[in-house]
Design a protein around this motif. Structure first.
Motif, short mmCIF file in Angstrom:
data_model
loop_
_atom_site.label_atom_id
_atom_site.label_comp_id
_atom_site.label_asym_id
_atom_site.label_seq_id
_atom_site.Cartn_x
_atom_site.Cartn_y
_atom_site.Cartn_z
N PHE A 88 0.84 -1.21 0.00
CA PHE A 88 0.00 0.00 0.00
C PHE A 88 0.87 1.25 0.00
O PHE A 88 0.61 2.19 -0.75
CB PHE A 88 -0.93 0.03 1.22
N SER B 76 -0.06 3.05 9.37
CA SER B 76 -0.91 2.26 8.47
C SER B 76 -1.57 1.10 9.19
O SER B 76 -2.76 0.83 8.99
CB SER B 76 -0.08 1.71 7.29
N LEU C 11 -4.37 6.85 2.28
CA LEU C 11 -4.80 5.51 2.68
C LEU C 11 -6.13 5.56 3.43
O LEU C 11 -6.97 4.68 3.27
CB LEU C 11 -3.72 4.83 3.54
N LEU D 174 -9.32 -0.56 0.02
CA LEU D 174 -8.11 -1.32 0.34
C LEU D 174 -8.46 -2.59 1.12
O LEU D 174 -7.81 -3.62 0.96
CB LEU D 174 -7.13 -0.48 1.17
#
Length: 139
Positions: A64, A89, A130, A137
Motif C-alpha cells: 500500500f 498504516s 490511505l 483497500l
C-alpha cells in the motif's frame, strides 16, 4: 522536542523504536521485541500488539505504501519515516480501537519528533490517502 504523553503515545513511540532497531540490525521484529524483554524495560502490551501487527502485515502494508507514495519508493524513504508509516498504516487499517484521525495525527506527531521537517507533511499526505482509500483497500 515534546515527548508523547499518553500511554498509547509512549507505546507507539516504543514500537517505532523496536521496529527501527529490528530493521537496522537485520533481525525480525519478534527478535528485537524479545531483546527488549531481556532488559529491565517493561514492554507495554500495546507496544507488542503494534510490533506484532506490523510484522504480520508488513508485506501488505508495504505494498500500500509503495503504491500510494507518489514519487517515493520504500527504499528511498528515510528509515524512520518508513517505520512510522508502517505503524500508522497498521493502526489506520487494522486496529479498529483507534479512530482513523487519531492514527494519522499520532503518526504525524511521531514524524515531528523523530524525523525531518518535511516528514510530517509527507506522513500526513500518505496516510490521509490511505484513509480515503480504506474501504477499497480492505474490501
Amino acid at each position: 522536542m515534546s515527548a508523547p504523553t499518553s500511554a498509547r503515545g509512549k507505546a507507539r513511540r516504543r514500537a517505532v523504536d523496536v521496529l527501527f532497531e529490528a530493521e537496522q540490525r537485520g533481525v525480525s521484529a519478534a527478535e528485537a521485541l524479545a531483546g527488549r524483554d531481556k532488559t529491565d524495560q517493561v514492554i507495554n502490551p500495546y507496544t507488542a500488539q503494534i510490533v506484532e501487527g506490523v510484522a504480520a502485515l508488513q508485506p501488505t502494508i508495504d505494498e500500500f505504501l509503495a503504491t500510494y507514495a507518489q514519487g517515493w519508493t520504500l527504499d528511498r524513504m528515510p528509515a524512520v519515516d518508513r517505520i512510522i508509516l508502517r505503524v500508522g498504516s497498521w493502526e489506520l487499517l487494522y486496529n479498529d480501537d483507534v479512530p482513523d484521525g487519531v492514527a494519522v495525527s499520532e503518526a504525524v506527531e511521531l514524524a515531528k519528533t523523530l524525523s525531518t521537517d518535511e516528514s510530517p507533511s509527507f506522513v500526513n499526505g500518505l496516510l490521509g490517502r490511505l484513509q480515503q482509500l480504506k474501504p477499497t483497500l480492505l474490501a
